[in-house]
Design a protein around this motif. Structure first.
Motif: not given
Length: 136
Positions: A82-83, A94, A101
């Motif tokens: 996600k990052t 994540e 990403v």
């Protein structure tokens, strides 16, 4: 009578010597050594070029020889990156330092056979093997 006093004196002397040699500051204390999983900072300090991500509080790293040799099958998707963090070592779940990403994270079907935490990441149609760096 003299022998019993001499014996009693000798016993008291031995007890005093033995008591004086003990470490009285640690009496009644139990030492506990806590082992923790390595964090991103520790991994990147050892190898700044490591390709890592964090998932469920564990750092996963690719490029580990014995893991690369395993034949693994993709199972269920368990997450995605996600990052991305290329600037420091303060990682969250994540988050990756190299994966983009949106890269999908999968469990493996061979969980029982491999005996260690391994996740797969699918990127551009290719699967990459990541080993969870856990102490235990």
């Amino acid at each position: 009578m003299k022998k019993s006093r001499l014996l009693l004196g000798l016993i008291i002397f031995v007890l005093l010597i033995a008591g004086g040699c003990s470490n009285s500051s640690n009496k009644g204390k139990v030492e506990v050594h806590k082992t923790e999983n390595p964090n991103a900072e520790e991994v990147l300090k050892l190898d700044p070029e490591s390709d890592i991500f964090q998932f469920n509080g564990v750092i996963y790293q690719t490029g580990i020889d014995w893991v690369e040799e395993l034949t693994l099958t993709k199972d269920e998707q368990v997450g995605e990156i996600k990052t991305k963090n290329e600037t420091d070592t303060n990682f969250e779940d994540e988050m990756s330092n190299k994966l983009p990403v949106g890269a999908k994270i999968y469990s493996v079907k061979e969980k029982e056979e491999i005996g260690g935490p391994i996740l797969l990441v699918e990127l551009e149609g290719k699967l990459y093997k990541y080993y969870g760096l856990v102490e235990g």
